[in-house]
Design a protein around this motif. Structure first.
Motif, mmCIF file in Angstrom:
data_model
loop_
_atom_site.group_PDB
_atom_site.id
_atom_site.type_symbol
_atom_site.label_atom_id
_atom_site.label_comp_id
_atom_site.label_asym_id
_atom_site.label_seq_id
_atom_site.Cartn_x
_atom_site.Cartn_y
_atom_site.Cartn_z
ATOM 1 N N ARG A 128 0.855 -1.197 0.000
ATOM 2 C CA ARG A 128 0.000 0.000 0.000
ATOM 3 C C ARG A 128 0.887 1.241 0.000
ATOM 4 N N PRO A 129 0.762 2.128 -1.008
ATOM 5 C CA PRO A 129 1.611 3.324 -1.035
ATOM 6 C C PRO A 129 1.186 4.323 0.038
ATOM 7 N N ILE A 130 2.190 4.900 0.713
ATOM 8 C CA ILE A 130 1.990 5.891 1.779
ATOM 9 C C ILE A 130 2.795 7.135 1.417
ATOM 10 N N ARG A 131 2.134 8.314 1.508
ATOM 11 C CA ARG A 131 2.795 9.561 1.153
ATOM 12 C C ARG A 131 3.298 10.268 2.407
ATOM 13 N N TYR A 132 4.501 10.758 2.317
ATOM 14 C CA TYR A 132 5.065 11.652 3.332
ATOM 15 C C TYR A 132 5.572 12.891 2.597
ATOM 16 N N ARG A 133 4.778 13.973 2.638
ATOM 17 C CA ARG A 133 5.072 15.216 1.937
ATOM 18 C C ARG A 133 5.224 14.955 0.440
ATOM 19 N N THR A 134 6.420 15.059 -0.097
ATOM 20 C CA THR A 134 6.570 14.812 -1.539
ATOM 21 C C THR A 134 7.103 13.424 -1.849
#
Length: 259
Positions: free
Chosen positions: A123-129
């Motif tokens: 599952r992709p997780i975003r942290y800022r950029t």
């Protein structure tokens, strides 16, 4: 031929001749008398050489008693030795236990803010950029010398899409394995952000040790019933694309990775 003249014998020479004849006769008689006496005596015996006697051999001892011959026992057979058993194959190495959640920590080098968050596998997780996608997370096997957590993940750099403008295509900035015990072994190289693996976590591991299946109770014989004709289900509309989950960063003290 003239006759020889007669020699006249002088009266002085007659006694000398008679004495010589007498002496010659005496010598011849003495020799004749001595010769039989010497022949009658036996010759002297030569000394006999006595040979040394050889050492006498010791008397022979009593003859050994003959050993009675043992007849072979045809009933008894020689035992045949069994062949040694083949060597056992080496035991297979222990498998690593896999988990479905990776615990990561990210650091903003500009603001010195760090955030620890969980990233489920797949599952992709975003942290800022940055967008983190964990492919696998596992812990070392018991027979390995170091107790460690390792994760295989990819990190893409993708700024947020502005309203009314299309999203920019992601750019991969990291791909490979991260080791919790050695963050500097394969680190993320980014001018603004840094990230490393903390551990792998799950309530139930993905591949737990196998357990013997329980015996299922005997089911009662089912009675065949006629089934009604099934109606075709309506085709659902295609699902709308879901936005990536956003990881909200909260100010926390910076904790740089241990070398």
């Amino acid at each position: 031929m003239s006759p020889r003249p007669l020699l006249r014998r002088s009266p002085g020479r007659l006694p000398l001749r008679a004495a010589a004849l007498a002496l010659t006769a005496g010598l011849a008689g003495g020799l004749a008398a001595a010769q039989p006496q010497s022949q009658s005596q036996p010759p002297a015996a030569l000394p006999q050489v006595v040979a040394p006697k050889a050492a006498e051999a010791p008397p022979p001892g009593p003859a050994p008693a003959p050993v009675p011959a043992i007849a072979p026992d045809s009933a008894k057979e020689t035992p045949v030795q069994a062949a040694p058993p083949p060597p056992k194959p080496p035991a297979p190495p222990a498998r690593r236990t896999r988990y479905d959640v990776a615990v990561l920590e990210a650091l903003d080098k500009v603001t010195a803010e760090s955030l620890r968050f969980e990233a489920p596998v797949g599952r992709p997780i975003r942290y800022r950029t940055l967008v983190f996608t964990v492919k696998a997370c596992e812990r070392t096997a018991p027979d390995e010398p170091v107790d460690d957590s390792v994760a295989y993940l990819t990190i893409d750099s993708q700024p947020r899409a502005l309203p009314g403008k299309p999203a920019l295509s992601p750019r991969q900035v990291f791909k490979g394995w991260m080791y919790a015990s050695s963050p500097g072994l394969h680190p993320l190289e980014h001018p603004v952000y840094d990230a490393w693996l903390i551990t792998c976590r799950a309530t139930v591991p993905v591949n737990p040790p196998p357990t013997p299946p329980a015996a299922a109770p005997a089911a009662a014989p089912a009675v065949a019933k006629p089934e009604p004709a099934a109606k075709p289900a309506p085709t659902p509309p295609p699902p709308a694309p879901k936005p990536l989950p956003e990881v909200v960063a909260t100010p926390t003290p910076a904790s740089p990775p241990t070398p």
